[in-house]
Design an enzyme around this catalytic site. Structure first.
Site: not given
Ligand code: ACO
Length: 370
Positions: A97, A102, A104-106, A108, A140, A171, A174
């Site tokens: 936007f 900003f 918006e991350i939908v 990830c 956001l 935005i 959810y």
């Molecule tokens: N909760 C808390 N910490 C986390 C989580 C989590 N769910 N996932 C990763 N981390 C931490 C890691 O331990 C790491 O910490 P450190 O650097 O202190 O060791 C840090 O975050 C970054 O880790 P990465 O290896 O870079 O992250 P990763 O490649 O695992 O990606 C992600 C993180 C995208 C959340 C992945 O775990 C995933 O796909 N999870 C399932 C889907 C999900 O929950 N997505 C987000 C939903 S919300 C949304 O989409 C807007």
């Protein structure tokens, strides 16, 4: 002190090191994927978009698959795809936007077998650099409860700095998710951040090492070949390099005369001669005779008298006012320790001491003796 030996600076491995190395060697790449209706995207991009939609569907099971598909292929949304050996292993679906400043991350997500290897971090940093290039400084997102920790580590917070008017109605809302924001600093190259920090750590480590090598140096030490004499702290080899500074309190214990040994000797000799001329000074002129006072040297551990002071003055022993005053005052203190308060000696000690202090003050040679 945090020094090189503590190991604190040896930890050079950052979370995003593996993906960066894979990107450098061509194993991994990022691609902006966009279902643009005006200009048909390459087939490969559409294939990767389908792959990314599948990753999101697996990793976000609470989201309806149809909804994910609609958003991922919606022309108003774009995705940053993470492609490893031609396969999509993760990505971020977002909408920009620009008028509201900003993004918006939908969605990830990273594929299950590739999580916690640093891909999520590098992917977010890549999107941050991309947003800055498009003059957008706020992210956001509505984060799932389980992902709040990850977003926090990427610099997101529940404390929203952007005004509500900027994002309200724009935005998607959810239920059960937490709104989080990340404010970007346009001066930070996010994908290079860990390298910069490691370089800064390395510079600091080297500076500390250099400083420690200097401090560890063995100096020549003090010389007393000319006899024992007073030495200023700052003259001790190596003291100044450690950062030592004299306090104002120290300076009150010194006198300007201390800097000029010849003048000091003249002034002290002059005061001593005047003291020797005092009518009550006679008991203090020579050492106390042991045969007259057999217990004197048992009572007085550090005896001193004006003859000894004169000898010391001649030999150059008094390198500062403080040393001279200490000896003189000890003459009178010893007298008061050995004799009764009602005795003449006790009274003489007080009278001559008063005279001595006044004379020292007159010539500006008195210092703080506390
Ligand atoms: N909760 C808390 N910490 C986390 C989580 C989590 N769910 N996932 C990763 N981390 C931490 C890691 O331990 C790491 O910490 P450190 O650097 O202190 O060791 C840090 O975050 C970054 O880790 P990465 O290896 O870079 O992250 P990763 O490649 O695992 O990606 C992600 C993180 C995208 C959340 C992945 O775990 C995933 O796909 N999870 C399932 C889907 C999900 O929950 N997505 C987000 C939903 S919300 C949304 O989409 C807007």
């Amino acid at each position: 002190m945090v020094g090189p030996e503590t190991g604190f600076f040896n930890e050079q491995v950052s979370r995003d090191q593996l993906p960066k190395e894979e990107e450098r060697t061509g194993v991994l790449k990022f691609q902006i994927l966009h279902n643009n209706l005006k200009e048909k995207p390459p087939d490969q991009h559409l294939i990767w978009l389908v792959g990314l939609k599948n990753v999101f569907s697996h990793q976000l099971p609470r989201m309806p698959k149809e909804y994910i598909t609609r958003i991922v292929f919606d022309p108003k949304h774009q995705s940053l795809g993470l492609i490893k050996e031609n396969t999509v292993i993760g990505g971020i679906c977002f909408r920009m936007f620009p008028t509201q400043n900003f993004l918006e991350i939908v969605f990830c997500a990273i594929a299950a077998n590739e999580q916690v290897k640093g891909y999520g971090t590098h992917m977010m940093n890549t999107l941050k650099d991309y947003a800055i290039r498009h003059n957008i400084l706020h992210f956001l997102t509505y984060a799932d409860e389980s992902a709040i920790g990850y977003f926090r580590k990427q610099g997101f917070s529940r404390d929203i700095k952007l005004s509500r008017q900027a994002y309200l109605g724009y935005i998607k809302d959810y239920e059960g998710a937490t709104l989080m924001e990340c404010e970007l600093n346009p001066r930070v190259p996010y994908t290079q951040f860990s390298i910069i920090i490691n370089k800064q750590k390395e510079v600091i480590r080297q500076l500390i090492e250099r400083k420690q090598a200097e401090i560890r140096k063995v100096h020549t030490g003090l010389s007393f070949s000319q006899g024992v004499h007073r030495i200023d702290i700052q003259e001790i080899p190596g003291i100044l390099e450690t950062g030592w500074k004299s306090s104002p309190e120290d300076s009150s214990k010194h006198n300007e005369l201390d800097k000029d040994p010849e003048k000091l000797s003249v002034v002290l000799r002059n005061v001593l001669n005047q003291v020797k001329g005092h009518p009550n000074v006679w008991p203090f002129k020579e050492p106390v005779k042991e045969d007259e006072y057999p217990d004197y040297y048992e009572t007085i551990r550090y005896p001193i008298d004006l003859h000894t002071v004169s000898e010391r003055l001649k030999s150059g022993y008094y390198s500062c006012c403080r040393l001279f005053i200490a000896d003189m005052l000890r003459i009178f203190r010893n007298c008061r320790t050995y004799n009764e308060k009602s005795s003449d000696y006790y009274k003489y000690a007080n009278a001559v001491e008063r005279f001595f202090i006044n004379k020292m003050k007159e010539v500006g040679a008195m210092v703080d003796m506390t």
